[in-house]
Design a protein around this motif. Structure first.
Motif, PDB file in Angstrom:
ATOM      1  N   ASP A   2      -8.030  -1.533   9.804  1.00  0.00           N
ATOM      2  CA  ASP A   2      -6.992  -2.542   9.561  1.00  0.00           C
ATOM      3  C   ASP A   2      -6.127  -2.153   8.373  1.00  0.00           C
ATOM      4  O   ASP A   2      -4.910  -2.398   8.356  1.00  0.00           O
ATOM      5  CB  ASP A   2      -7.629  -3.913   9.313  1.00  0.00           C
ATOM      6  N   THR A   3      -6.742  -1.540   7.356  1.00  0.00           N
ATOM      7  CA  THR A   3      -5.981  -1.089   6.188  1.00  0.00           C
ATOM      8  C   THR A   3      -5.024   0.032   6.577  1.00  0.00           C
ATOM      9  O   THR A   3      -3.851   0.037   6.166  1.00  0.00           O
ATOM     10  CB  THR A   3      -6.942  -0.601   5.091  1.00  0.00           C
ATOM     11  N   VAL A   4      -5.497   0.980   7.371  1.00  0.00           N
ATOM     12  CA  VAL A   4      -4.626   2.056   7.862  1.00  0.00           C
ATOM     13  C   VAL A   4      -3.466   1.480   8.666  1.00  0.00           C
ATOM     14  O   VAL A   4      -2.312   1.912   8.524  1.00  0.00           O
ATOM     15  CB  VAL A   4      -5.434   3.057   8.710  1.00  0.00           C
ATOM     16  N   GLN A   5      -3.759   0.485   9.490  1.00  0.00           N
ATOM     17  CA  GLN A   5      -2.702  -0.121  10.299  1.00  0.00           C
ATOM     18  C   GLN A   5      -1.655  -0.795   9.417  1.00  0.00           C
ATOM     19  O   GLN A   5      -0.452  -0.741   9.707  1.00  0.00           O
ATOM     20  CB  GLN A   5      -3.299  -1.139  11.270  1.00  0.00           C
ATOM     21  N   ILE A  61       0.661   1.902   8.266  1.00  0.00           N
ATOM     22  CA  ILE A  61       1.566   2.320   9.331  1.00  0.00           C
ATOM     23  C   ILE A  61       2.655   1.278   9.555  1.00  0.00           C
ATOM     24  O   ILE A  61       3.830   1.609   9.756  1.00  0.00           O
ATOM     25  CB  ILE A  61       0.783   2.564  10.640  1.00  0.00           C
ATOM     26  N   ASP A  62       2.286   0.008   9.487  1.00  0.00           N
ATOM     27  CA  ASP A  62       3.243  -1.071   9.734  1.00  0.00           C
ATOM     28  C   ASP A  62       4.170  -1.333   8.544  1.00  0.00           C
ATOM     29  O   ASP A  62       5.052  -2.180   8.623  1.00  0.00           O
ATOM     30  CB  ASP A  62       2.501  -2.368  10.081  1.00  0.00           C
ATOM     31  N   GLY A  63       3.945  -0.638   7.446  1.00  0.00           N
ATOM     32  CA  GLY A  63       4.793  -0.815   6.279  1.00  0.00           C
ATOM     33  C   GLY A  63       4.421  -1.985   5.402  1.00  0.00           C
ATOM     34  O   GLY A  63       5.149  -2.310   4.455  1.00  0.00           O
ATOM     35  N   GLU A  64       3.287  -2.643   5.685  1.00  0.00           N
ATOM     36  CA  GLU A  64       2.854  -3.783   4.875  1.00  0.00           C
ATOM     37  C   GLU A  64       2.188  -3.348   3.571  1.00  0.00           C
ATOM     38  O   GLU A  64       2.100  -4.125   2.626  1.00  0.00           O
ATOM     39  CB  GLU A  64       1.856  -4.633   5.676  1.00  0.00           C
ATOM     40  N   LEU A  65       1.719  -2.122   3.527  1.00  0.00           N
ATOM     41  CA  LEU A  65       0.983  -1.599   2.385  1.00  0.00           C
ATOM     42  C   LEU A  65       1.521  -0.215   2.073  1.00  0.00           C
ATOM     43  O   LEU A  65       1.596   0.645   2.954  1.00  0.00           O
ATOM     44  CB  LEU A  65      -0.511  -1.536   2.731  1.00  0.00           C
ATOM     45  N   LYS A  66       1.890  -0.007   0.810  1.00  0.00           N
ATOM     46  CA  LYS A  66       2.508   1.273   0.453  1.00  0.00           C
ATOM     47  C   LYS A  66       1.457   2.313   0.063  1.00  0.00           C
ATOM     48  O   LYS A  66       1.384   3.382   0.654  1.00  0.00           O
ATOM     49  CB  LYS A  66       3.510   1.082  -0.679  1.00  0.00           C
ATOM     50  N   ASN A  67       0.664   2.004  -0.932  1.00  0.00           N
ATOM     51  CA  ASN A  67      -0.326   2.960  -1.429  1.00  0.00           C
ATOM     52  C   ASN A  67      -1.684   2.282  -1.528  1.00  0.00           C
ATOM     53  O   ASN A  67      -1.777   1.149  -2.005  1.00  0.00           O
ATOM     54  CB  ASN A  67       0.070   3.489  -2.807  1.00  0.00           C
ATOM     55  N   HIS A 120       9.956  11.268   5.781  1.00  0.00           N
ATOM     56  CA  HIS A 120      11.375  11.587   5.982  1.00  0.00           C
ATOM     57  C   HIS A 120      12.221  10.573   5.230  1.00  0.00           C
ATOM     58  O   HIS A 120      11.747   9.489   4.873  1.00  0.00           O
ATOM     59  CB  HIS A 120      11.756  11.519   7.471  1.00  0.00           C
ATOM     60  N   MET A 121      13.478  10.919   5.044  1.00  0.00           N
ATOM     61  CA  MET A 121      14.429   9.964   4.471  1.00  0.00           C
ATOM     62  C   MET A 121      14.937   9.049   5.580  1.00  0.00           C
ATOM     63  O   MET A 121      16.105   9.097   5.979  1.00  0.00           O
ATOM     64  CB  MET A 121      15.581  10.702   3.797  1.00  0.00           C
ATOM     65  N   ALA A 122      14.060   8.232   6.084  1.00  0.00           N
ATOM     66  CA  ALA A 122      14.406   7.303   7.158  1.00  0.00           C
ATOM     67  C   ALA A 122      13.499   6.093   7.046  1.00  0.00           C
ATOM     68  O   ALA A 122      12.443   6.139   6.412  1.00  0.00           O
ATOM     69  CB  ALA A 122      14.246   7.963   8.526  1.00  0.00           C
ATOM     70  N   GLU A 123      13.906   4.997   7.664  1.00  0.00           N
ATOM     71  CA  GLU A 123      13.098   3.789   7.628  1.00  0.00           C
ATOM     72  C   GLU A 123      11.985   3.855   8.662  1.00  0.00           C
ATOM     73  O   GLU A 123      12.036   4.620   9.613  1.00  0.00           O
ATOM     74  CB  GLU A 123      13.975   2.555   7.872  1.00  0.00           C
ATOM     75  N   GLY A 124      10.990   3.003   8.465  1.00  0.00           N
ATOM     76  CA  GLY A 124       9.891   2.928   9.412  1.00  0.00           C
ATOM     77  C   GLY A 124       8.831   3.982   9.158  1.00  0.00           C
ATOM     78  O   GLY A 124       8.845   4.698   8.155  1.00  0.00           O
ATOM     79  N   TRP A 125       7.895   4.074  10.080  1.00  0.00           N
ATOM     80  CA  TRP A 125       6.759   4.976   9.934  1.00  0.00           C
ATOM     81  C   TRP A 125       7.214   6.425  10.072  1.00  0.00           C
ATOM     82  O   TRP A 125       7.692   6.846  11.115  1.00  0.00           O
ATOM     83  CB  TRP A 125       5.705   4.647  10.979  1.00  0.00           C
ATOM     84  N   GLN A 126       7.029   7.207   8.994  1.00  0.00           N
ATOM     85  CA  GLN A 126       7.480   8.595   8.972  1.00  0.00           C
ATOM     86  C   GLN A 126       6.403   9.571   8.508  1.00  0.00           C
ATOM     87  O   GLN A 126       6.702  10.732   8.234  1.00  0.00           O
ATOM     88  CB  GLN A 126       8.700   8.725   8.045  1.00  0.00           C
ATOM     89  N   GLY A 127       5.159   9.094   8.404  1.00  0.00           N
ATOM     90  CA  GLY A 127       4.087   9.956   7.931  1.00  0.00           C
ATOM     91  C   GLY A 127       3.554   9.504   6.589  1.00  0.00           C
ATOM     92  O   GLY A 127       3.938   8.452   6.064  1.00  0.00           O
ATOM     93  N   ALA A 128       2.664  10.322   5.998  1.00  0.00           N
ATOM     94  CA  ALA A 128       1.990   9.900   4.770  1.00  0.00           C
ATOM     95  C   ALA A 128       1.370  11.093   4.063  1.00  0.00           C
ATOM     96  O   ALA A 128       1.233  12.180   4.637  1.00  0.00           O
ATOM     97  CB  ALA A 128       0.901   8.878   5.098  1.00  0.00           C
ATOM     98  N   ILE A 129       1.000  10.867   2.806  1.00  0.00           N
ATOM     99  CA  ILE A 129       0.129  11.775   2.077  1.00  0.00           C
ATOM    100  C   ILE A 129      -1.293  11.237   2.201  1.00  0.00           C
ATOM    101  O   ILE A 129      -1.555  10.099   1.813  1.00  0.00           O
ATOM    102  CB  ILE A 129       0.535  11.885   0.594  1.00  0.00           C
ATOM    103  N   ILE A 130      -2.177  12.031   2.772  1.00  0.00           N
ATOM    104  CA  ILE A 130      -3.564  11.619   3.000  1.00  0.00           C
ATOM    105  C   ILE A 130      -4.468  12.464   2.114  1.00  0.00           C
ATOM    106  O   ILE A 130      -4.535  13.680   2.262  1.00  0.00           O
ATOM    107  CB  ILE A 130      -3.969  11.791   4.475  1.00  0.00           C
ATOM    108  N   ILE A 131      -5.167  11.821   1.183  1.00  0.00           N
ATOM    109  CA  ILE A 131      -6.018  12.526   0.229  1.00  0.00           C
ATOM    110  C   ILE A 131      -7.462  12.090   0.462  1.00  0.00           C
ATOM    111  O   ILE A 131      -7.831  10.948   0.214  1.00  0.00           O
ATOM    112  CB  ILE A 131      -5.588  12.223  -1.218  1.00  0.00           C
ATOM    113  N   ASP A 132      -8.264  13.020   0.964  1.00  0.00           N
ATOM    114  CA  ASP A 132      -9.657  12.738   1.326  1.00  0.00           C
ATOM    115  C   ASP A 132     -10.571  13.534   0.399  1.00  0.00           C
ATOM    116  O   ASP A 132     -10.564  14.761   0.413  1.00  0.00           O
ATOM    117  CB  ASP A 132      -9.883  13.141   2.789  1.00  0.00           C
TER     118      ASP A 132
END
Length: 516
Positions: free
Chosen positions: A60-63, A66-72, A176-188
């Motif tokens: 749910d946190t990942v979602q 993706i939905d833009g509700e949570l930045k970091n 990307h320089m665009a709105e909406g879901w454009q990817g992420a930095i994933i640090i595991d």
């Protein structure tokens, strides 16, 4: 004879259009991160993904990201919690399904781990099951596990760059320089377990983390997900918590041993899924009884409390602690009758600094001559907020005085220094309630050593269950002689309370004996 209904002939049975079935499956995968993860896990591994409540919370946190509700977000989990499966591998594969132009920077403490996760995500994308839903191909020049792209509608689109935290990243930015879901930095797991014992290695990892976050986002809104087990107070999670990494962050902690109070703070959808198994004497139970039996967790805790408090409980303590041993606190379920109560405060030296906390603690002295911690608040407040918190905390416990068992609330004591001086003067000028400055003339270690015998002798009591109790005991356990611990703001008011109330109680006890 009654007519019996006959089963439909094979030719009359309803069949599902494969195209419709595929469309439904595709929609579910794009809508639900856990569904996607379970579906492709079964195809890869040949067995079902066994879901626990924490998987739902992570998915749910990942979602939300993706939905833009949570930045970091930082997610702290015990070892073996399926974190890499959910947050690294499947987020990359599903993220490209949601937007083929999405770009991911995937980082771990080693190249081998980052490349393995990258390769597994690529295998999912290349699988027949994935291609049936999202016909993306891997670019012909993407031979490296470190960097690969997908091709969508005949054009090279998004992709992945996988590297260790200390590795070189050339010509790539996540998003990307665009709105909406454009990817992420994933640090595991940005920090190796062995490196956590070295301050040099911790500092190096934190510097790399900061430079990566600053330089590798194509868009200021490109989200960052950090998922790891806690290893030390000053690990990357602690570094972010201290305000050293820019941005708005949310922190999600999943300890291996949980309580009903922890469960009560979970989102309702997740809370309903928690399986309460066998409990220990403190009311704790395993977060995942199927995989981590309670007895095994308790044995691990007994074997190495330092490792367990960090990697399993997400409450790391620095090596070299043990001056204050939280196990020596007496635990109470029901309060005895109290003589009276005082409030003690420790205020931040500079309220604007993000790494400074202010604390107010309410302590009561029992007729049994033991000291009881009744309540505690802790926060980072500006001067006006600090004043209001002090007033509200006083009023809360003044109102509780209608219970004769609690005794009178007599006084608030605050260190007469820095922001505390202004607080004392303001409240005294307004005549709101009795407040006095309390001097601290010796160094902190000396003050702690002067009172630790009261704790070791069982005269200091804390509640068995309180939402703040775990943080309080963790800070006490973490206290070190060389000041390498991260915080000690909750310790100062406790020391003041012991000196003030138990010292007075000692004199009172002698007088009562003489008078008797």
């Amino acid at each position: 004879m009654k007519n019996r209904s006959q089963p439909p002939s094979p030719s009359s049975r309803t069949t599902i259009d494969p195209a419709v079935e595929r469309a439904v499956l595709k929609a579910k995968c794009e809508r639900d991160h856990l569904f996607f993860s379970r579906y492709f896990f079964k195809h890869r591994q040949g067995i079902k993904f066994r879901v626990n409540w924490h998987h739902v919370l992570i998915a749910d946190t990942v979602q939300r990201v993706i939905d833009g509700e949570l930045k970091n977000v930082v997610i702290n989990v015990p070892p073996g919690s399926s974190k890499t499966e959910l947050v690294a591998i499947n987020l990359i594969a599903r993220g490209l399904a949601r937007n083929p132009r999405a770009r991911f920077l995937h980082i771990s403490y080693s190249d081998d781990l980052a490349l393995l996760n990258s390769e597994t995500a690529r295998e999912i994308v290349q699988s027949d099951e994935y291609q049936a839903l999202w016909p993306l191909t891997i670019a012909a020049d993407a031979k490296s596990k470190k960097r690969w792209n997908v091709v969508s509608e005949g054009k090279k689109a998004g992709g992945v760059y996988a590297v260790s935290l200390g590795g070189q990243i050339t010509g790539f930015r996540a998003g990307h320089m665009a709105e909406g879901w454009q990817g992420a930095i994933i640090i595991d797991d940005p920090l190796k377990v062995e490196d956590a014992y070295s301050k040099t290695n911790r500092d190096k990892a934190n510097r790399k983390l900061l430079s990566t976050v600053k330089s590798r986002k194509a868009n200021p809104d490109t989200p960052i997900i950090v998922i790891m087990q806690r290893l030390a107070e000053e690990d990357p999670t602690g570094f972010i918590k201290a305000g050293k990494v820019p941005g708005d962050w949310e922190f999600i902690e999943i300890p291996a041993l949980i309580t009903d109070e922890y469960v009560d703070r979970l989102p309702e959808r997740v809370r309903a899924l928690v399986e309460r198994g066998e409990t220990d004497d403190a009311g704790r139970f395993s977060y995942w009884p199927y995989k981590e039996p309670l007895d095994d967790l308790l044995a691990s805790e007994k074997a190495d409390r330092y490792v367990f408090s960090g990697q399993y409980m997400q409450r790391p303590s620095p090596l070299g602690g043990g001056i204050i041993q939280s196990g020596k606190f007496q635990r109470y379920r029901v309060l005895p009758q109290l003589r009276h109560r005082h409030i003690y405060g420790d205020t931040a030296q500079k309220t604007a600094e993000r790494n400074d906390y202010s604390v107010f603690e309410c302590w009561g002295l029992g007729y049994d001559n033991r000291l009881y911690l009744l309540d505690l608040i802790r926060g980072k407040w500006t001067a006006p907020q600090l004043k209001q918190q002090a007033i509200d905390f006083w009023n809360k416990h003044l109102a509780a005085g209608s219970d004769a068992n609690l005794g009178a609330l007599r006084q608030m004591y605050v260190e007469d220094k820095a922001s505390g001086t202004g607080l004392i003067q303001d409240i005294q000028d307004e005549g709101r309630f009795p407040i006095e400055g309390i001097p601290r003339s010796t160094d902190k270690l000396t003050r702690v050593m002067d009172v630790v015998s009261w704790i070791d002798s069982g005269f200091v009591c804390i509640p068995e269950e309180a939402p703040w109790a775990s943080d309080f005991t963790t800070e006490c356990d973490a206290f070190t002689a060389d000041d390498t611990h991260m915080h000690d703001d909750q310790i100062d008011p406790m020391v003041d309370a012991i000196n003030d109330m138990l010292g007075a109680a000692r004199g009172l006890s002698v007088w009562e004996k003489l008078a008797g």
